[in-house]
Design a protein around this motif. Structure first.
Motif, short mmCIF file in Angstrom:
data_model
loop_
_atom_site.label_atom_id
_atom_site.label_comp_id
_atom_site.label_asym_id
_atom_site.label_seq_id
_atom_site.Cartn_x
_atom_site.Cartn_y
_atom_site.Cartn_z
N ALA A 70 -4.09 -2.58 -0.11
CA ALA A 70 -3.76 -2.08 -1.12
C ALA A 70 -4.52 -1.64 -1.86
CB ALA A 70 -2.76 -2.42 -1.72
N SER A 88 0.72 -1.26 -0.19
CA SER A 88 0.16 0.12 -0.15
C SER A 88 0.97 1.33 0.29
CB SER A 88 -0.57 0.23 0.86
OG SER A 88 -0.59 -0.19 2.10
N ASP A 147 -2.67 2.27 -4.92
CA ASP A 147 -1.31 1.04 -4.75
C ASP A 147 -1.59 0.30 -5.71
OD1 ASP A 147 -2.05 2.99 -2.49
OD2 ASP A 147 -2.76 1.36 -1.27
#
Length: 363
Positions: A183, A142, A187
């Protein structure tokens, strides 16, 4: 398990092909995985694998089973090849917590600490009779921007040692109470730099990505599909077939259909069948075994075995042995081709282009 030394194994021992452990099982040596080795007698030799592709040499809090002791565990089993994972998401160094599940609110954050300890141990205590592959587990999916620079730093400090990435978390619900966040698609789009670096190195990446939960079994499937769509040329290994403690009641046919579709659509995708949750809640469940055996036989070139053992100081050899046996139980029911590809390591050798070869299965 073994039932006394077979003629095959006795012959192989004389040719340095087998080793007999303290536990009186028949186990082949590392040298036996070269071309021309004796065939594998499934009636007399173990169903546990020769490769553990999902093994955490380091725990969340850093208090680990010593490196040499962990290697001894492998030597006492059938395992001769293993991925040396750390755990990239660690508890704070000053925390008294050893199990993040019992410490809600305590952060479990990505770090390089475990990887560096593993690398130092590999140099100082390189084992005889085992082939270990060192993996980078630090990556924060992330927050991927620092990853390439850190990969280059690893290569500078430990040139030629790291040949895998993962296990890294795309979404892991178990850590939501420890400040982990899944995430996002944005991302994932920012992984391009380090995924290109992995392709350049020809290194696989193992991703933990929960499929969903009991309330919504495919809640997070779009995240994994997003990653596969954006990076189809990367060697991606989906850990645990996407399963977790949050998803224990999914219909087996639906699970298998999803896995089959993605394996068909993405030729570089592989899955690992590590973690006993798969056997406890799926493979061994009434009516499921034949379905999963058929699936594994069909896609046998796309599957890797693993224990998911964590080398926490409180664990011991018998815990590792049990985890290995439980996660391998389904191997007994596979056809010979699947058994050779998965349990005898051919998929692993091919994936890493290693100069080893799984023995044929005796007829």
């Amino acid at each position: 398990m073994g039932r006394g030394l077979s003629t095959v194994c006795v012959t192989a021992i004389l040719m340095s092909g087998c080793a007999v452990s303290d536990d009186k099982y028949e186990h082949r040596s590392l040298d036996s995985f070269k071309a021309g080795a004796a065939c594998y007698d499934r009636e007399a030799e173990p169903y546990t694998p020769v490769v553990d592709t999902h093994l955490h040499y380091r725990p969340f809090d850093g208090r680990a089973i010593p490196f040499t002791e962990m290697n001894d565990y492998l030597s006492r089993t059938s395992v001769r090849f293993a991925n040396v994972y750390g755990i990239g998401q660690m508890l704070p160094s000053n925390s008294r917590c050893s199990n993040y599940l019992k410490c809600p609110g305590t952060p479990v954050a990505p770090t390089t600490r475990n990887d560096f300890v593993n690398a130092a141990n590999m140099i100082e205590y390189k084992p005889e009779g085992l082939h270990l592959t060192l993996s980078m587990t630090f990556t924060d999916l992330s927050n991927p921007e620092p990853t390439v620079a850190l990969m280059e730093f690893y290569d500078k400090e430990y040139p030629g040692l790291f040949h895998w990435m993962g296990e890294v978390n795309l979404v892991k619900q178990a850590q939501f109470y420890n400040r982990h966040k899944a995430a996002t698609p944005k991302d994932i789009s920012k992984w391009a730099g380090f995924m290109a670096k992995l392709r350049e190195r020809d290194d696989p990446i193992t991703i933990h990505s929960d499929l969903g939960n009991d309330a919504d079994p495919t809640l997070y499937l779009p995240l994994m599909e997003n990653a596969l769509t954006l990076y189809p040329d990367n060697k991606i290994v989906w850990a645990h077939m996407g399963m977790s403690h949050e998803l224990t009641t999914m219909d087996a046919s639906k699970h298998i259909a999803i896995m089959s579709r993605l394996l068909d659509e993405y030729p570089n995708l592989m899955i690992d069948i590590s973690w006993r949750i798969l056997d406890d809640y799926y493979f061994s469940k009434r009516g499921n075994q034949d379905l999963y055996v058929a699936f594994i036989n069909q896609y046998s070139e796309r599957i890797l075995p693993g224990s998911d053992f964590v080398a926490f100081r409180g664990n011991n050899f018998h815990v590792y042995q049990q985890e290995l046996q439980v996660t391998s139980r389904i191997h007994q029911f596979l056809d010979d081709n699947a058994f050779r590809n998965i349990a005898l390591g051919q998929n692993y050798f091919d994936l890493l282009k290693l100069d080893y070869q799984a023995p044929s299965v005796c007829q």
